[in-house]
Design an enzyme around this catalytic site. Structure first.
Site, short mmCIF file in Angstrom:
data_model
loop_
_atom_site.label_atom_id
_atom_site.label_comp_id
_atom_site.label_asym_id
_atom_site.label_seq_id
_atom_site.Cartn_x
_atom_site.Cartn_y
_atom_site.Cartn_z
N ASP A 185 -0.30 -34.46 41.75
CA ASP A 185 -0.77 -33.30 41.00
C ASP A 185 0.19 -32.13 41.26
OD1 ASP A 185 -2.64 -31.93 39.45
OD2 ASP A 185 -3.91 -31.38 41.15
N HIS A 186 0.65 -31.48 40.21
CA HIS A 186 1.53 -30.30 40.33
C HIS A 186 2.76 -30.53 41.20
CE1 HIS A 186 -1.18 -27.67 38.14
NE2 HIS A 186 -2.18 -28.17 38.83
N HIS A 216 -6.62 -28.63 33.00
CA HIS A 216 -6.70 -28.34 34.44
C HIS A 216 -7.83 -27.34 34.66
CE1 HIS A 216 -2.94 -30.07 36.31
NE2 HIS A 216 -2.89 -30.46 35.06
N GLY A 217 -8.33 -27.27 35.91
CA GLY A 217 -9.40 -26.32 36.20
C GLY A 217 -10.73 -26.77 35.61
N SER A 230 -13.43 -27.38 37.15
CA SER A 230 -14.60 -26.94 37.92
C SER A 230 -15.13 -25.62 37.39
CB SER A 230 -14.23 -26.74 39.40
OG SER A 230 -13.77 -27.95 39.95
N THR A 286 -12.24 -28.35 42.95
CA THR A 286 -13.15 -27.42 43.64
C THR A 286 -14.60 -27.90 43.66
OG1 THR A 286 -11.69 -25.64 42.93
CG2 THR A 286 -13.88 -25.00 43.68
P1 13P Z 1 -10.34 -27.03 39.92
O1 13P Z 1 -10.19 -26.91 41.40
O2 13P Z 1 -10.64 -25.71 39.27
O3 13P Z 1 -11.30 -28.09 39.53
O4 13P Z 1 -8.91 -27.44 39.32
C1 13P Z 1 -8.38 -28.67 39.67
C2 13P Z 1 -7.06 -28.87 39.04
O5 13P Z 1 -6.79 -28.47 37.94
C3 13P Z 1 -6.06 -29.62 39.82
O6 13P Z 1 -4.84 -29.73 39.16
#
Ligand code: 13P
Length: 294
Positions: free
Chosen positions: A82-83, A208-209, A211, A233
């Site tokens: 990831d990233h 992404h994101g 959560s 998260t």
């Molecule tokens: P969250 O922690 O907001 O779920 O994001 C995870 C993410 O995008 C990891 O690349």
């Protein structure tokens, strides 16, 4: 089955649903994720960032463990960096046995992002791995304000980016952010832009994101073309809350049983998320005619 993300994400693209990509730093999380996928008849992706690897879940240890677990189930399981931000981290993940890598050069200007992604995509493909890239920029939830549209992904630029880089899936910026949003904040997602991105690109798209974005937003994002949703998260939060509650109820609990309580809470969360995004039941083998193990 231990596979790259490529075929499972095209299956999701062709059948209008999304696969979870869940950050995993230890055995309990790996078990929770892979068991959930098997029980839900769903594909799944395990993610780990370079920061998480350095802090706790070293990829050299996790990759063979995850591969071993994946090979004992009949649904497709991928392990993705990831990233990944530099070649050192990316080539390390490749050598550990990851089945996929993300190159995140979204902080660079367009041409530099293209150049870096081209290099990583061709290396990954040469090894039979998939490659995720990001265009536009997904920021931090603690700084979210629903007004950062200048960082959102431009559809025409994205078409050129995908054609020139050959990435297998593209992370787009449409209003979500990484981490916990400020209390009471609900992100406003640009669904019109997302629908246009899907129409223009006709390829697997990544959010992404995942959560704290709200069930309605998530369902609509899938309906508009998202095929991979990254979640970190919320999973960690479920494990923490279950651990605290179990300890409060039984302060003398055996450590192994405490780990199992957290694992079970994570499974419950993952399975309900899989149902929301439509991946549950997609690998019911009576209907599935997909690829064999890579
Ligand atoms: P969250 O922690 O907001 O779920 O994001 C995870 C993410 O995008 C990891 O690349």
């Amino acid at each position: 089955m231990y596979v790259s993300m490529k075929d499972m994400l095209w299956h999701a693209h062709n059948n209008n649903y999304a696969v979870m990509a869940i950050n995993c730093v230890n055995m309990e999380q790996a078990k929770a994720i892979i068991q959930s996928a098997e029980e839900e008849r769903s594909a799944v992706i395990l993610n780990i960032s370079p920061r998480q690897m350095k802090a706790h879940g070293h990829g050299e240890i996790l990759a063979p463990m995850i591969r071993g677990m994946a090979e004992r189930v009949s649904v497709p399981v991928a392990f993705n960096l990831d990233h990944g931000a530099n070649l050192e981290d990316i080539t390390a993940a490749m050598s550990y046995g990851f089945s996929s890598v993300m190159i995140d050069a979204s902080g660079f200007a367009f041409e530099e992002n293209v150049r870096r992604t081209q290099i990583v995509a061709s290396m990954a493909h040469g090894m039979g791995l998939s490659c995720e890239a990001e265009l536009g920029h997904v920021g931090l939830a603690k700084e979210a304000d629903n007004e950062k549209e200048d960082l959102y992904t431009n559809p025409e630029q994205a078409r050129e980016f995908a054609e020139r880089t050959g990435c297998d899936c593209l992370a787009v910026a449409i209003g979500t952010a990484h981490g916990s949003y400020p209390k009471g904040f609900v992100p406003r997602l640009d669904f019109e832009r997302l629908a246009l991105l899907k129409e223009t690109l006709q390829m697997p798209l990544v959010l992404h994101g995942g959560s704290g974005a709200g069930e309605e937003n998530i369902k609509k994002a899938v309906a508009c073309g998202i095929n991979k949703i990254n979640v970190c998260t919320d999973l960690f939060k479920h494990a923490r809350i279950a651990t605290a509650k179990t300890l409060e109820e039984n302060p003398e609990i055996d450590y192994m049983d405490l780990c199992i309580a957290a694992q079970n809470a994570m499974k419950e969360f993952i399975k309900s998320y899989m149902r929301i995004i439509g991946s549950s039941g997609q690998y019911d083998f009576e209907q599935y005619q997909g690829p064999e193990l890579d």
